[in-house]
Design a protein around this motif. Sequence first.
Motif, PDB file in Angstrom:
ATOM      1  N   THR A  53       0.828  -1.201   0.000  1.00 58.64           N
ATOM      2  CA  THR A  53       0.000   0.000   0.000  1.00 58.64           C
ATOM      3  C   THR A  53       0.869   1.260   0.000  1.00 58.64           C
ATOM      4  N   LEU A  54       1.753   1.325  -0.935  1.00 63.35           N
ATOM      5  CA  LEU A  54       2.669   2.460  -1.012  1.00 63.35           C
ATOM      6  C   LEU A  54       1.910   3.737  -1.358  1.00 63.35           C
ATOM      7  N   ASN A  55       2.380   4.838  -0.831  1.00 64.11           N
ATOM      8  CA  ASN A  55       1.805   6.140  -1.157  1.00 64.11           C
ATOM      9  C   ASN A  55       2.940   7.103  -1.500  1.00 64.11           C
ATOM     10  N   PRO A  56       2.616   8.229  -2.096  1.00 64.19           N
ATOM     11  CA  PRO A  56       3.671   9.156  -2.535  1.00 64.19           C
ATOM     12  C   PRO A  56       4.619   9.582  -1.410  1.00 64.19           C
ATOM     13  N   GLU A  57       4.141   9.582  -0.178  1.00 68.87           N
ATOM     14  CA  GLU A  57       5.000   9.968   0.951  1.00 68.87           C
ATOM     15  C   GLU A  57       6.090   8.933   1.229  1.00 68.87           C
ATOM     16  N   ASP A  58       5.978   7.773   0.625  1.00 66.29           N
ATOM     17  CA  ASP A  58       7.019   6.747   0.768  1.00 66.29           C
ATOM     18  C   ASP A  58       8.148   6.927  -0.247  1.00 66.29           C
ATOM     19  N   THR A  59       8.004   7.873  -1.135  1.00 68.90           N
ATOM     20  CA  THR A  59       9.053   8.134  -2.118  1.00 68.90           C
ATOM     21  C   THR A  59      10.326   8.583  -1.419  1.00 68.90           C
ATOM     22  N   ALA A  60      11.412   7.873  -1.682  1.00 73.22           N
ATOM     23  CA  ALA A  60      12.674   8.170  -1.011  1.00 73.22           C
ATOM     24  C   ALA A  60      13.763   7.241  -1.533  1.00 73.22           C
ATOM     25  N   ILE A  61      14.968   7.570  -1.184  1.00 70.33           N
ATOM     26  CA  ILE A  61      16.061   6.619  -1.346  1.00 70.33           C
ATOM     27  C   ILE A  61      16.090   5.769  -0.083  1.00 70.33           C
ATOM     28  N   TYR A  62      16.055   4.481  -0.272  1.00 67.09           N
ATOM     29  CA  TYR A  62      16.037   3.561   0.863  1.00 67.09           C
ATOM     30  C   TYR A  62      17.436   2.973   1.057  1.00 67.09           C
ATOM     31  N   TYR A  63      17.902   3.050   2.283  1.00 63.78           N
ATOM     32  CA  TYR A  63      19.233   2.576   2.627  1.00 63.78           C
ATOM     33  C   TYR A  63      19.135   1.382   3.563  1.00 63.78           C
ATOM     34  N   CYS A  64      19.960   0.409   3.287  1.00 61.99           N
ATOM     35  CA  CYS A  64      20.115  -0.721   4.174  1.00 61.99           C
ATOM     36  C   CYS A  64      21.294  -0.433   5.112  1.00 61.99           C
ATOM     37  N   ALA A  65      21.142  -0.780   6.368  1.00 59.50           N
ATOM     38  CA  ALA A  65      22.195  -0.546   7.348  1.00 59.50           C
ATOM     39  C   ALA A  65      22.333  -1.756   8.251  1.00 59.50           C
ATOM     40  N   ALA A  66      23.513  -1.919   8.826  1.00 58.70           N
ATOM     41  CA  ALA A  66      23.742  -3.087   9.663  1.00 58.70           C
ATOM     42  C   ALA A  66      24.762  -2.798  10.750  1.00 58.70           C
ATOM     43  N   THR A  67      24.657  -3.552  11.790  1.00 59.47           N
ATOM     44  CA  THR A  67      25.668  -3.576  12.827  1.00 59.47           C
ATOM     45  C   THR A  67      25.815  -5.011  13.287  1.00 59.47           C
ATOM     46  N   LEU A  68      26.979  -5.354  13.773  1.00 63.05           N
ATOM     47  CA  LEU A  68      27.211  -6.718  14.226  1.00 63.05           C
ATOM     48  C   LEU A  68      26.680  -6.939  15.639  1.00 63.05           C
ATOM     49  N   ARG A  69      26.128  -5.921  16.219  1.00 63.44           N
ATOM     50  CA  ARG A  69      25.591  -6.012  17.564  1.00 63.44           C
ATOM     51  C   ARG A  69      24.087  -6.254  17.550  1.00 63.44           C
ATOM     52  N   ASN A  70      23.615  -6.957  18.573  1.00 65.78           N
ATOM     53  CA  ASN A  70      22.179  -7.045  18.791  1.00 65.78           C
ATOM     54  C   ASN A  70      21.790  -5.820  19.612  1.00 65.78           C
ATOM     55  N   LEU A  71      21.211  -4.845  18.930  1.00 69.67           N
ATOM     56  CA  LEU A  71      20.909  -3.586  19.587  1.00 69.67           C
ATOM     57  C   LEU A  71      19.754  -3.724  20.565  1.00 69.67           C
ATOM     58  N   ILE A  72      19.820  -2.943  21.622  1.00 66.32           N
ATOM     59  CA  ILE A  72      18.668  -2.875  22.521  1.00 66.32           C
ATOM     60  C   ILE A  72      17.566  -2.078  21.822  1.00 66.32           C
ATOM     61  N   VAL A  73      16.349  -2.280  22.267  1.00 66.13           N
ATOM     62  CA  VAL A  73      15.205  -1.688  21.579  1.00 66.13           C
ATOM     63  C   VAL A  73      15.342  -0.178  21.441  1.00 66.13           C
ATOM     64  N   SER A  74      15.780   0.486  22.472  1.00 71.62           N
ATOM     65  CA  SER A  74      15.866   1.947  22.432  1.00 71.62           C
ATOM     66  C   SER A  74      16.899   2.448  21.434  1.00 71.62           C
ATOM     67  N   ALA A  75      17.778   1.589  20.994  1.00 71.28           N
ATOM     68  CA  ALA A  75      18.832   1.985  20.051  1.00 71.28           C
ATOM     69  C   ALA A  75      18.534   1.560  18.619  1.00 71.28           C
ATOM     70  N   MET A  76      17.539   0.740  18.439  1.00 74.00           N
ATOM     71  CA  MET A  76      17.335   0.117  17.131  1.00 74.00           C
ATOM     72  C   MET A  76      16.957   1.108  16.047  1.00 74.00           C
ATOM     73  N   SER A  77      16.389   2.233  16.399  1.00 73.74           N
ATOM     74  CA  SER A  77      15.961   3.200  15.388  1.00 73.74           C
ATOM     75  C   SER A  77      16.969   4.330  15.190  1.00 73.74           C
ATOM     76  N   SER A  78      18.100   4.240  15.835  1.00 79.62           N
ATOM     77  CA  SER A  78      19.088   5.317  15.781  1.00 79.62           C
ATOM     78  C   SER A  78      20.130   5.068  14.707  1.00 79.62           C
ATOM     79  N   GLU A  79      20.263   6.007  13.790  1.00 83.46           N
ATOM     80  CA  GLU A  79      21.253   5.889  12.712  1.00 83.46           C
ATOM     81  C   GLU A  79      22.654   5.650  13.241  1.00 83.46           C
ATOM     82  N   SER A  80      22.989   6.311  14.319  1.00 82.70           N
ATOM     83  CA  SER A  80      24.361   6.271  14.822  1.00 82.70           C
ATOM     84  C   SER A  80      24.766   4.891  15.322  1.00 82.70           C
TER      85      SER A  80
END
Length: 126
Positions: free
Chosen positions: A84-111
Amino acid sequence: VQLQASGGGLVQPGASLRLSCAASGRASTSYTMGWFRQAPGKEREFVGTFRAGDRKTLYRGSVKGRFFISRDNAKNEIYLQMNTLNPEDTAIYYCAATLRNLIVSAMSSESQYDYWGPGTLVTVSS
């Protein structure tokens, strides 16, 4: 670790699209792998992420119930199923990874993510 995202393209509103991200260079089942996006003129934002240790997923509110992340451990890939994509979903999508199992509070942080792919463009337009 090298990441390569693919699957972007031009779709109409209401359509679905699946992005893939392949990780190479250092295989690990303890990755936390996620997706971020950057729309034209806006800052990059968190979309969703997958913590491999317990298969926990986390999504930003605007995509919850429409976007789903899954992982294939054998291929060391994650997928972003976008419905159900909408125009607001238009963007460049980036995949990111870390070798750590992040805690929940950190999972949405780019850094918290150490490795980034070059991005794939998703355009939602009629």
